[in-house]
Design a protein around this motif. Structure first.
Motif, PDB file in Angstrom:
ATOM      1  N   ALA A  92       6.091   2.646   1.789  1.00 54.59           N
ATOM      2  CA  ALA A  92       5.798   2.832   3.216  1.00 54.59           C
ATOM      3  C   ALA A  92       4.421   3.471   3.325  1.00 54.59           C
ATOM      4  O   ALA A  92       3.855   3.947   2.334  1.00 54.59           O
ATOM      5  N   GLU A  93       3.878   3.479   4.548  1.00 53.70           N
ATOM      6  CA  GLU A  93       2.615   4.161   4.762  1.00 53.70           C
ATOM      7  C   GLU A  93       2.549   4.679   6.190  1.00 53.70           C
ATOM      8  O   GLU A  93       3.280   4.228   7.080  1.00 53.70           O
ATOM      9  N   THR A  94       1.702   5.675   6.384  1.00 47.35           N
ATOM     10  CA  THR A  94       1.438   6.240   7.698  1.00 47.35           C
ATOM     11  C   THR A  94      -0.071   6.167   7.924  1.00 47.35           C
ATOM     12  O   THR A  94      -0.803   5.585   7.110  1.00 47.35           O
ATOM     13  N   GLU A  95      -0.533   6.774   8.976  1.00 45.73           N
ATOM     14  CA  GLU A  95      -1.971   6.750   9.242  1.00 45.73           C
ATOM     15  C   GLU A  95      -2.758   7.400   8.112  1.00 45.73           C
ATOM     16  O   GLU A  95      -3.847   6.941   7.747  1.00 45.73           O
ATOM     17  N   HIS A  96      -2.190   8.464   7.511  1.00 47.13           N
ATOM     18  CA  HIS A  96      -2.954   9.251   6.542  1.00 47.13           C
ATOM     19  C   HIS A  96      -2.448   9.150   5.099  1.00 47.13           C
ATOM     20  O   HIS A  96      -3.124   9.650   4.187  1.00 47.13           O
ATOM     21  N   TYR A  97      -1.292   8.529   4.868  1.00 49.21           N
ATOM     22  CA  TYR A  97      -0.709   8.529   3.523  1.00 49.21           C
ATOM     23  C   TYR A  97      -0.171   7.156   3.135  1.00 49.21           C
ATOM     24  O   TYR A  97       0.281   6.385   3.998  1.00 49.21           O
ATOM     25  N   ARG A  98      -0.160   6.887   1.829  1.00 46.99           N
ATOM     26  CA  ARG A  98       0.572   5.765   1.246  1.00 46.99           C
ATOM     27  C   ARG A  98       1.665   6.327   0.330  1.00 46.99           C
ATOM     28  O   ARG A  98       1.400   7.243  -0.457  1.00 46.99           O
TER      29      ARG A  98
END
Length: 280
Positions: A162-168
């Motif tokens: 998964a990923e978010t705006e700031h992290y993978r």
């Protein structure tokens, strides 16, 4: 006390007093529950009144700079049981205590469950500071310093969970352990940054790992003394002991393909509450 290994002169921490730690799994009363505050060293920090997070010096420290963060007043809470605000405040507390313990190298880590090395099941993490840079961040820091380009700035070849705006959140192709994961900041930073999205991903990872095992570890790998480093968090459920081959060679045997691990971990976050699976 720090000693050195005879051949390579690697640092080893000697802390025989840690053998006196209470083992709550074997029936000792829990020193982290409300009402037992006098069983811990004086409080350094807290969140909430009554408290929901407490920080105090480790009563059985491996080094001079060692702290415990009790992450919930409820004995049976898991990290993914907590509200988003509560989990974020815990990660913010990690960051605050990490910076307060400098300029030592400070390791943030969680041991949860018997197989993970915990003696107390009550939800908590630890910080341990050392005057030396431990072997792993030292070796990885040297690699970052010599690399033509950062190996963590482009993770397209690694299975994405998964990923978010700031992290993978990935399952690295060279995973040493089954279901090993890394949460990697997208921006190139050598030290801690952005707690809110990180807390959410930590909760997702715990939710997924609890479907595999009731024991898990995580560790923050940071590079405060290496400007070209790229910090990250490593996480894995504990389904087996590290055995003779790994200890004798330093090479790990992983029995789960990282591609399959990523599918399992990703799927666990869309299938409802965690359910422990039998590993055979």
């Amino acid at each position: 006390m720090t000693e050195r290994t005879p051949i390579t002169d690697d640092p080893v921490i000697l802390a025989p007093e840690r053998e006196q730690r209470p083992n709550v799994f074997d029936g000792a009363p829990c020193p982290f529950c409300p009402g037992a505050e006098d069983q811990t060293p004086p409080e350094i920090a807290r969140d909430g009144e009554p408290w929901r997070i407490r920080v105090f010096a480790n009563r059985y420290p491996p080094t001079e700079h060692a702290e415990v963060i009790v992450e919930s007043a409820k004995h049976r809470d898991a990290f993914d049981d907590l509200s988003a605000d509560h989990a974020t405040r815990i990660v913010e507390m990690y960051f605050e205590r990490y910076r307060a313990l400098g300029p030592n190298y400070v390791s943030i880590f969680k041991n949860h469950g018997r197989l993970a090395g915990a003696s107390i099941p009550h939800l908590h993490s630890q910080l341990v500071g050392t005057a030396f840079i431990p072997l792993r961040p030292s070796r990885e820091g040297e690699t970052f310093a010599c690399a033509a380009r950062c190996p963590l700035c482009n993770l397209s070849e690694h299975p994405l969970i998964a990923e978010t705006e700031h992290y993978r959140w990935i399952a690295p192709r060279g995973s040493r352990l089954a279901y090993q994961q890394w949460i990697v900041p997208k921006s190139h930073e050598n030290d801690l940054d952005e707690p809110r999205e990180l807390a959410s991903l930590l909760q997702s990872s715990v939710r997924a790992m609890r479907g595999i095992s009731d024991s898990l570890n995580w560790a923050f790998i940071t590079f405060p003394h290496q400007a070209r480093g790229h910090w990250y968090v490593e996480l894995f459920p504990r389904i087996a002991m590290i055995a003779g081959y790994e200890l004798g060679t330093g090479t790990f045997i992983n029995t789960v393909d990282p591609i399959d691990a990523a599918k399992t971990l990703s799927g666990a976050n869309t299938e409802g509450p965690p359910r422990k699976r039998s590993i055979r």
